[in-house]
Structure formats: structure tokens, C-alpha cells
Design a protein around this motif. Sequence first.
Motif, PDB file in Angstrom:
ATOM      1  N   GLY A 281       0.805  -1.217   0.000  1.00 11.88           N
ATOM      2  CA  GLY A 281       0.000   0.000   0.000  1.00 11.88           C
ATOM      3  C   GLY A 281       0.837   1.265   0.000  1.00 11.88           C
ATOM      4  N   LYS A 282       1.984   1.231   0.654  1.00 10.23           N
ATOM      5  CA  LYS A 282       2.857   2.405   0.678  1.00 10.23           C
ATOM      6  C   LYS A 282       3.554   2.604  -0.670  1.00 10.23           C
ATOM      7  CE  LYS A 282       3.895   2.476   5.635  1.00 10.23           C
ATOM      8  NZ  LYS A 282       4.932   2.266   6.688  1.00 10.23           N
ATOM      9  N   ARG A 283       3.993   1.518  -1.290  1.00 15.37           N
ATOM     10  CA  ARG A 283       4.747   1.640  -2.542  1.00 15.37           C
ATOM     11  C   ARG A 283       3.858   1.800  -3.761  1.00 15.37           C
ATOM     12  NH1 ARG A 283       9.835  -2.615  -1.703  1.00 15.37           N
ATOM     13  NH2 ARG A 283      10.522  -1.690   0.284  1.00 15.37           N
ATOM     14  N   PHE A 284       2.666   1.202  -3.692  1.00 16.20           N
ATOM     15  CA  PHE A 284       1.758   1.250  -4.842  1.00 16.20           C
ATOM     16  C   PHE A 284       0.354   1.568  -4.346  1.00 16.20           C
ATOM     17  CE2 PHE A 284       5.114  -1.881  -5.782  1.00 16.20           C
ATOM     18  CZ  PHE A 284       5.636  -1.358  -6.966  1.00 16.20           C
ATOM     19  N   PRO A 285       0.119   2.808  -3.900  1.00 14.48           N
ATOM     20  CA  PRO A 285      -1.152   3.150  -3.245  1.00 14.48           C
ATOM     21  C   PRO A 285      -2.376   3.041  -4.145  1.00 14.48           C
ATOM     22  CG  PRO A 285       0.178   5.113  -3.632  1.00 14.48           C
ATOM     23  CD  PRO A 285       1.060   3.940  -3.907  1.00 14.48           C
ATOM     24  N   ASP A 286      -2.189   3.077  -5.460  1.00 13.99           N
ATOM     25  CA  ASP A 286      -3.338   3.014  -6.362  1.00 13.99           C
ATOM     26  C   ASP A 286      -3.590   1.609  -6.907  1.00 13.99           C
ATOM     27  OD1 ASP A 286      -1.014   3.005  -7.838  1.00 13.99           O
ATOM     28  OD2 ASP A 286      -1.703   4.452  -9.351  1.00 13.99           O
ATOM     29  N   HIS A 287      -2.847   0.604  -6.430  1.00 16.08           N
ATOM     30  CA  HIS A 287      -3.032  -0.771  -6.880  1.00 16.08           C
ATOM     31  C   HIS A 287      -4.070  -1.486  -6.020  1.00 16.08           C
ATOM     32  CE1 HIS A 287       1.149  -1.246  -9.008  1.00 16.08           C
ATOM     33  NE2 HIS A 287       0.532  -0.117  -9.322  1.00 16.08           N
ATOM     34  N   SER A 288      -4.750  -2.447  -6.623  1.00 14.18           N
ATOM     35  CA  SER A 288      -5.674  -3.297  -5.877  1.00 14.18           C
ATOM     36  C   SER A 288      -4.889  -4.340  -5.069  1.00 14.18           C
ATOM     37  CB  SER A 288      -6.626  -4.024  -6.829  1.00 14.18           C
ATOM     38  OG  SER A 288      -7.402  -3.110  -7.572  1.00 14.18           O
ATOM     39  N   ILE A 289      -5.489  -4.805  -3.989  1.00 17.64           N
ATOM     40  CA  ILE A 289      -4.897  -5.870  -3.178  1.00 17.64           C
ATOM     41  C   ILE A 289      -5.978  -6.901  -2.884  1.00 17.64           C
ATOM     42  CG2 ILE A 289      -3.780  -6.480  -1.008  1.00 17.64           C
ATOM     43  CD1 ILE A 289      -2.615  -3.674  -0.877  1.00 17.64           C
ATOM     44  N   VAL A 290      -5.673  -8.151  -3.201  1.00 22.33           N
ATOM     45  CA  VAL A 290      -6.589  -9.266  -2.954  1.00 22.33           C
ATOM     46  C   VAL A 290      -5.877 -10.242  -2.023  1.00 22.33           C
ATOM     47  CG1 VAL A 290      -7.868 -11.184  -3.977  1.00 22.33           C
ATOM     48  CG2 VAL A 290      -7.650  -9.011  -5.225  1.00 22.33           C
ATOM     49  N   GLY A 291      -6.469 -10.506  -0.867  1.00 19.38           N
ATOM     50  CA  GLY A 291      -5.818 -11.369   0.103  1.00 19.38           C
ATOM     51  C   GLY A 291      -6.730 -12.459   0.615  1.00 19.38           C
ATOM     52  N   GLU A 292      -6.133 -13.405   1.320  1.00 18.98           N
ATOM     53  CA  GLU A 292      -6.861 -14.548   1.858  1.00 18.98           C
ATOM     54  C   GLU A 292      -7.662 -14.190   3.095  1.00 18.98           C
ATOM     55  OE1 GLU A 292      -7.630 -18.825   2.739  1.00 18.98           O
ATOM     56  OE2 GLU A 292      -7.399 -17.570   0.971  1.00 18.98           O
ATOM     57  N   GLU A 293      -7.120 -13.297   3.947  1.00 15.86           N
ATOM     58  CA  GLU A 293      -7.699 -13.121   5.276  1.00 15.86           C
ATOM     59  C   GLU A 293      -8.447 -11.811   5.475  1.00 15.86           C
ATOM     60  OE1 GLU A 293      -7.716 -15.752   6.782  1.00 15.86           O
ATOM     61  OE2 GLU A 293      -6.046 -16.824   5.856  1.00 15.86           O
ATOM     62  N   TRP A 294      -8.220 -10.821   4.612  1.00 17.58           N
ATOM     63  CA  TRP A 294      -8.844  -9.520   4.796  1.00 17.58           C
ATOM     64  C   TRP A 294      -9.570  -9.100   3.519  1.00 17.58           C
ATOM     65  CZ3 TRP A 294      -8.749  -8.017   9.738  1.00 17.58           C
ATOM     66  CH2 TRP A 294      -7.741  -8.517  10.560  1.00 17.58           C
ATOM     67  N   GLU A 295     -10.447  -8.127   3.644  1.00 18.23           N
ATOM     68  CA  GLU A 295     -11.249  -7.698   2.503  1.00 18.23           C
ATOM     69  C   GLU A 295     -10.375  -7.124   1.386  1.00 18.23           C
ATOM     70  OE1 GLU A 295     -14.358  -5.037   3.504  1.00 18.23           O
ATOM     71  OE2 GLU A 295     -15.357  -6.421   4.906  1.00 18.23           O
ATOM     72  N   ASP A 296     -10.846  -7.303   0.157  1.00 17.89           N
ATOM     73  CA  ASP A 296     -10.116  -6.782  -0.998  1.00 17.89           C
ATOM     74  C   ASP A 296     -10.051  -5.254  -0.943  1.00 17.89           C
ATOM     75  OD1 ASP A 296     -10.092  -9.400  -1.781  1.00 17.89           O
ATOM     76  OD2 ASP A 296     -11.464  -9.144  -3.469  1.00 17.89           O
ATOM     77  N   LYS A 297      -8.927  -4.731  -1.411  1.00 15.90           N
ATOM     78  CA  LYS A 297      -8.764  -3.283  -1.548  1.00 15.90           C
ATOM     79  C   LYS A 297      -8.845  -2.945  -3.034  1.00 15.90           C
ATOM     80  CE  LYS A 297      -5.252   0.360  -1.176  1.00 15.90           C
ATOM     81  NZ  LYS A 297      -5.023   0.529  -2.634  1.00 15.90           N
ATOM     82  N   ASP A 298      -9.804  -2.143  -3.414  1.00 13.49           N
ATOM     83  CA  ASP A 298      -9.969  -1.763  -4.814  1.00 13.49           C
ATOM     84  C   ASP A 298      -9.005  -0.650  -5.182  1.00 13.49           C
ATOM     85  OD1 ASP A 298     -12.029  -3.579  -5.217  1.00 13.49           O
ATOM     86  OD2 ASP A 298     -13.561  -2.138  -4.560  1.00 13.49           O
ATOM     87  N   GLY A 299      -8.377  -0.771  -6.344  1.00 14.25           N
ATOM     88  CA  GLY A 299      -7.474   0.250  -6.832  1.00 14.25           C
ATOM     89  C   GLY A 299      -8.053   0.979  -8.033  1.00 14.25           C
ATOM     90  N   THR A 300      -7.238   1.836  -8.614  1.00 14.13           N
ATOM     91  CA  THR A 300      -7.672   2.639  -9.763  1.00 14.13           C
ATOM     92  C   THR A 300      -6.826   2.346 -10.989  1.00 14.13           C
ATOM     93  OG1 THR A 300      -6.215   4.442  -9.037  1.00 14.13           O
ATOM     94  CG2 THR A 300      -8.506   4.494  -8.264  1.00 14.13           C
ATOM     95  N   THR A 301      -6.105   1.215 -10.979  1.00 17.17           N
ATOM     96  CA  THR A 301      -5.218   0.849 -12.076  1.00 17.17           C
ATOM     97  C   THR A 301      -5.490  -0.610 -12.470  1.00 17.17           C
ATOM     98  OG1 THR A 301      -3.430  -0.102 -10.744  1.00 17.17           O
ATOM     99  CG2 THR A 301      -3.466   2.307 -10.978  1.00 17.17           C
ATOM    100  N   PRO A 302      -4.865  -1.103 -13.549  1.00 12.49           N
ATOM    101  CA  PRO A 302      -5.028  -2.520 -13.916  1.00 12.49           C
ATOM    102  C   PRO A 302      -4.222  -3.472 -13.037  1.00 12.49           C
ATOM    103  CG  PRO A 302      -4.373  -1.166 -15.816  1.00 12.49           C
ATOM    104  CD  PRO A 302      -4.142  -0.351 -14.594  1.00 12.49           C
ATOM    105  N   PHE A 303      -3.459  -2.943 -12.065  1.00 13.30           N
ATOM    106  CA  PHE A 303      -2.552  -3.771 -11.273  1.00 13.30           C
ATOM    107  C   PHE A 303      -3.234  -4.277 -10.004  1.00 13.30           C
ATOM    108  CE2 PHE A 303      -0.007  -0.436 -13.393  1.00 13.30           C
ATOM    109  CZ  PHE A 303       0.722  -1.247 -14.245  1.00 13.30           C
ATOM    110  N   ALA A 304      -3.020  -5.561  -9.718  1.00 18.08           N
ATOM    111  CA  ALA A 304      -3.549  -6.141  -8.476  1.00 18.08           C
ATOM    112  C   ALA A 304      -2.509  -7.079  -7.880  1.00 18.08           C
ATOM    113  CB  ALA A 304      -4.840  -6.909  -8.746  1.00 18.08           C
ATOM    114  N   TRP A 305      -2.327  -6.970  -6.574  1.00 16.70           N
ATOM    115  CA  TRP A 305      -1.427  -7.852  -5.832  1.00 16.70           C
ATOM    116  C   TRP A 305      -2.270  -8.935  -5.160  1.00 16.70           C
ATOM    117  CZ3 TRP A 305       3.910  -7.106  -5.811  1.00 16.70           C
ATOM    118  CH2 TRP A 305       4.341  -5.921  -6.418  1.00 16.70           C
ATOM    119  N   ILE A 306      -1.852 -10.171  -5.301  1.00 19.13           N
ATOM    120  CA  ILE A 306      -2.581 -11.329  -4.788  1.00 19.13           C
ATOM    121  C   ILE A 306      -1.761 -11.956  -3.660  1.00 19.13           C
ATOM    122  CG2 ILE A 306      -3.811 -13.420  -5.422  1.00 19.13           C
ATOM    123  CD1 ILE A 306      -4.602 -10.948  -7.086  1.00 19.13           C
TER     124      ILE A 306
END
Length: 268
Positions: free
Chosen positions: A66-91
Motif C-alpha cells: 500500500g505504501k509503494r503502490f497506493p493506487d493498486h488493488s490488493i486481494v488477500g486470503e484473510e482480509w477484505e479486498d482493496k480496490d485500486g484505480t489501475t489494472p494492477f492487483a497484488w494477490i
Amino acid sequence: MTETSLGGLDAGLVRQTLLDAADMAAAMTLPRFRSALAVDNKESVGFDPVTEADREAELAIRELIGKRFPDHSIVGEEWEDKDGTTPFAWIIDPIDGTRAFITGVPVWGTLIGLTVGGKAVAGLMAQPFTGEVYLSLPGDAGYYRGGQHLPLKTSGVTALNKAKMTATSPDIFELSGTTGVWNALRKSVLTTRYGLDCYGYALLATGHIDLVAEAALKNVDICPLIPLIQNAGGVITTWDGGPAEQGGNCVAAATPELHAAALKVLQG
């Protein structure tokens, strides 16, 4: 490494982020491994374990990304997904193989992947207890342990009757109603080992295992592992031959020939 394949992101920064995030996760998982750790069950029927180590490791990874790529999405196993504003998503799967983790078996791992427009382009599997890292970006796929560095390369096995195969557990096929086709595949290969979780895919990428078949996977279970398999020379898809990024029933093979042979059995 090519920035084009990463959607224009700096390849060096992506690589360092994967490694740094794995280190931060290890700081949360290793002290709790083989300890008297409380285990919660996420399922009302069955057993899907989660621990404080899972939750804290994912938070640490999320904070760094989140600090390095604040506009990227994040999808994780244990916490709710974070929606971003770019085509990039971290899994993220902070501990893939929590059953192994809570039983003291070092075949669990931290999985972190990057997708661009839904396609997996970079991934890491880190096993901090053994000190192993399997890392893949476009043009850079390697195994690291201490000062050791080897390129990822699959075995080259093409025939089912020569193939060493793994799956996490026969239970996953029973629960998904796919035991029949699984048994047909199991009877076609040289030998089968159970219980390796993500470590089985890593061993495929380093040429020790030739085939992995699984059912009912989540996206976090498989997406970060796709670049490891593909950049090592292997093939990974769903059982119907489609992309594996979203999980489901998946099969990974050392060669296109072996993959095609496995699909033929799995498709009946």
C-alpha cells in the motif's frame, strides 16, 4: 526483466517489493511456527484453519504494498479486498498450507503475486523456515537459498507413466465431486505424493515434480504460482484448458505434452 510485460512498472521495484514483503511476512510467521498457537476454524462445517500468523503476515504485506503502490488493488486470503484505480492487483496468501503450519510441517509458504489486467506476471513463494525463495518476473525466474541461486527449470517429462505427481489431499477431490477423474489420473502416473500445498508447485518449477493436479482452488492459492511454472517452462491451466488465475480445478505440468496428456484424462 521487461517493464513492458509488467505494464510499465519498474521491474526492479516489483522484484524488491516481493522480496521485502516476504521478509515482513516471515517476521510474523516464523516466531509462531511450531509454537502453542491458537487455531480458529473459518468454516461452520468442515475445517479451514486460520491463525494469528496468517492475519498478521497479510497485514504486514498489505502495508508495504500500500505504501509503494497506493493506487493498486490488493486481494488477500484473510482480509477484505482493496480496490485500486489501475489494472494492477497484488494477490496474497500469507500462509498457503495453514494445516501444514499448525502441524509443524515446513511445506507451507507465503505467496505474493502481481497481475496486470487479470494476468499473472510476477510471483513469489517463500518458505522462511527452510530459507527458500522461488521468484519469477518476466525474464527472471530463480530459486534462492542463502548464497545459492539456480534458474527455475521444469523436468522435461512428457509421458504420464514417467511423471511424479502431487496433490494437497485426496479430500479436495472428494469434496468437489471429482474423485473419479482424479483416480484415473493417479493410476496413469508413476507415483503420487500428498500434502505439499504450494511447495509442490515450487518443486515442479525446479524439476523435482512433474505434475500437480488440484480441485476447488481459490485465486490466492494459485495466482502467485503461475509465473513460477510458466517461466520455468511448464504449463498451468484449469482442467478445461482455460486461464488459472481465478482458481478452480487446476493442473500444472512440466511440459506441454504432459499437460495435454493430463487434460485428456481429466476431461474424461
